[in-house]
Design a protein around this motif. Structure first.
Motif, mmCIF file in Angstrom:
data_model
loop_
_atom_site.group_PDB
_atom_site.id
_atom_site.type_symbol
_atom_site.label_atom_id
_atom_site.label_comp_id
_atom_site.label_asym_id
_atom_site.label_seq_id
_atom_site.Cartn_x
_atom_site.Cartn_y
_atom_site.Cartn_z
ATOM 1 N N ALA A 1 53.358 65.169 84.953
ATOM 2 C CA ALA A 1 53.178 66.425 84.228
ATOM 3 C C ALA A 1 52.439 66.106 82.943
ATOM 4 O O ALA A 1 52.234 64.936 82.603
ATOM 5 N N THR A 2 52.047 67.136 82.221
ATOM 6 C CA THR A 2 51.272 66.956 81.005
ATOM 7 C C THR A 2 52.028 67.557 79.837
ATOM 8 O O THR A 2 52.577 68.658 79.945
ATOM 9 N N TYR A 3 52.067 66.838 78.745
ATOM 10 C CA TYR A 3 52.855 67.209 77.583
ATOM 11 C C TYR A 3 51.904 67.380 76.407
ATOM 12 O O TYR A 3 51.173 66.450 76.058
ATOM 13 N N GLY A 4 51.911 68.568 75.821
ATOM 14 C CA GLY A 4 50.911 68.848 74.801
ATOM 15 C C GLY A 4 51.415 69.630 73.615
ATOM 16 O O GLY A 4 50.634 70.341 72.979
ATOM 17 N N ASP A 5 52.710 69.514 73.313
ATOM 18 C CA ASP A 5 53.208 70.207 72.124
ATOM 19 C C ASP A 5 52.397 69.765 70.901
ATOM 20 O O ASP A 5 52.167 68.570 70.712
ATOM 21 N N PRO A 6 51.942 70.710 70.077
ATOM 22 C CA PRO A 6 51.100 70.324 68.939
ATOM 23 C C PRO A 6 51.780 69.341 67.994
ATOM 24 O O PRO A 6 51.101 68.598 67.279
ATOM 25 N N LYS A 7 53.109 69.309 67.998
ATOM 26 C CA LYS A 7 53.810 68.426 67.055
ATOM 27 C C LYS A 7 54.369 67.171 67.727
ATOM 28 O O LYS A 7 55.152 66.449 67.113
ATOM 29 N N ARG A 8 53.975 66.916 68.963
ATOM 30 C CA ARG A 8 54.617 65.780 69.632
ATOM 31 C C ARG A 8 54.192 64.439 69.054
ATOM 32 O O ARG A 8 54.907 63.458 69.173
ATOM 33 N N ASP A 9 53.025 64.376 68.440
ATOM 34 C CA ASP A 9 52.613 63.190 67.703
ATOM 35 C C ASP A 9 52.334 63.617 66.265
ATOM 36 O O ASP A 9 51.503 64.502 66.044
ATOM 37 N N PRO A 10 52.999 63.028 65.313
ATOM 38 C CA PRO A 10 52.877 63.520 63.930
ATOM 39 C C PRO A 10 51.494 63.324 63.320
ATOM 40 O O PRO A 10 51.168 63.958 62.324
ATOM 41 N N ARG A 11 50.669 62.473 63.931
ATOM 42 C CA ARG A 11 49.392 62.155 63.265
ATOM 43 C C ARG A 11 48.252 63.058 63.680
ATOM 44 O O ARG A 11 47.367 63.369 62.912
ATOM 45 N N MET A 12 48.259 63.473 64.959
ATOM 46 C CA MET A 12 47.090 64.189 65.459
ATOM 47 C C MET A 12 47.473 64.919 66.734
ATOM 48 O O MET A 12 48.571 64.756 67.252
ATOM 49 N N ARG A 13 46.545 65.703 67.241
ATOM 50 C CA ARG A 13 46.806 66.452 68.460
ATOM 51 C C ARG A 13 46.565 65.559 69.666
ATOM 52 O O ARG A 13 45.418 65.232 69.985
#
Lengths: 252, 252
Positions: B90-102
């Motif tokens: 599956a694909t995970y794309g929450d805008p906040k899942r990585d604190p540095r960038m999208r």
DNA sequence: GGAATAGTGTCTGTGAGACAGTATGCG
DNA sequence: CGCATACTGTCTCACAGACACTATTCC
């Protein structure tokens, strides 16, 4: 080299939608005509860019609303009416899938009850429901080419994956009710299964099975006679999401 | 606004891997210790950037080889030996899942037979197999915190999705053989099912069922006695990928 | 009445689960 | 010998599929 933010290849990320419904006893998908190059004039799945601060599911729900006006069911709240089911399908990222640039598309699958013909969305000049049989049976032949042609990009593959997901998922989940209006009869539900699977089912065994599965259907008390014949009980979808025992597709 | 190449939000695209194996009768996942911020020192799923001209599956296979040395089965060719099964999860794309960038991460699921302890890959200073029960049961408590802690990013969620996919997929496909060496006994295959599902199965019914499913197992003629007791026939995986009838998980 | 659909009852085969019993290795 | 594992056979219950039959509406 985990996460070097200064040097990563730039990607565009889009969502594409496989929106399925059952119309006139046929499984149909929503397609839009492309107004731009490449594939100008060809039919394609609806979709668009994910915005900078937007979740993938939110982007898919936004595109779905733009194209169909449908709201999405929250799976946690008892669905009131004509919302649609939406789930992530798969992600397609072949480097050559878009000739202009590197685009990764997160495809989503939406299941909706029968709707009036779609209005053209803001970013598509034409939209229609097409039977998936026609869209998927273009084996290089010229039949119906003016009507449909091959879908743009890799959308035929995406559509095929979405249809297969829908076909298998209604076996073991109550998702078939997402194709039905809020209240429906057992016969209407059976015609949904028959349209999605493309097979005929025994009405009597289907009735016994579907009413005997706990949590699948809840009688509303009303009846209808919209199909002719003896009036049928009306039901709405019950709370169960996983069916036990499952509905089994014949001839497997 | 379909595809305006001049104005799209920039995304980084990565692949993350849920690599599962069965070790000492427990389902285990491969985790690597992060050497950098954020989540420095925490365990995480292996993964990395997709390269500019690389397909998503190719990127996942490359990362898998870097971390484990495993080659990937081509599902179309009869698998010779210790290749692994690989599929998109599956694909995970929450805008906040990585604190540095999208960052949008396309997670993949890999199933492998038991392996020697993993060598540290080029981009990870430590790697290990951890039982998924320990990785997933961190409900905010402090137990085992030094040993494991919560996985970095949203990797606990990704791991949970991967484990659930594996658990359901061995029901109706022959994927459980991907956890076994090229030749294996019915008892070894049963211990795989028991480890993945976390239940005990009746050895006699299991044997009858698994040997009676056409195309699932092919006897090699050899026998082994590595478990003690009466020597057991050796099998290799047959050509069938979809099991009919399926194996059913008890207590559903 | 005839056609169409809704709904129930009954039979039969298949298969899952429970478990008795036999075969063959090791100590 | 005892013990562990492999493998086969048998019984029972549940359910899927086939199909006869009744119920209720519209024409």
């Amino acid at each position: 080299m985990p996460y070097d933010p200064s040097a990563f290849p730039p990607f565009a990320v889009t969502v594409d939608l496989v929106v399925l419904t059952v119309r006139r006893d046929a499984l149909c998908a929503l397609v839009v005509r492309r107004g731009e190059q490449p594939f100008q004039g060809r039919w394609a799945l609806p979709g668009g860019f994910v915005r900078a601060e937007e979740d993938l599911t939110a982007a898919a729900a936004r595109e779905l609303a733009e194209e169909t006006g449908l709201c999405v069911h929250d799976p946690r709240s008892p669905a009131p009416g004509s919302g649609a089911h939406l789930e992530q399908l798969a992600t397609y990222g072949d480097p050559k899938r878009d000739p202009r640039m590197r685009v990764v598309s997160v495809a989503h699958l939406a299941l909706a009850p029968d709707l009036p013909p779609p209005r053209a969305g803001g970013d598509a000049n034409q939209a229609r429901w097409s039977p998936v049989g026609s869209l998927l049976s273009q084996q290089g032949g010229a039949r119906h080419e003016d009507q449909y042609g091959q879908l743009a990009f890799d959308h035929t593959r995406i559509l095929a994956d979405g249809v297969e997901r829908a076909r298998s998922k209604i076996e073991y989940s109550s998702l078939a009710t997402a194709f039905c209006p809020p209240e429906f009869t057992v016969g209407e539900l059976r015609r949904v299964y028959e349209a999605v699977w493309g097979v005929a089912l025994d009405p009597r065994n289907f009735h016994r099975k579907v009413t005997g599965t706990p949590g699948f259907l809840v009688p509303t008390g009303g009846t209808t006679t919209r199909q002719g014949g003896r009036p049928a009980q009306l039901f709405r979808a019950g709370g169960a999401t996983l069916l036990n025992p499952p509905m089994l597709r014949p001839e497997v």
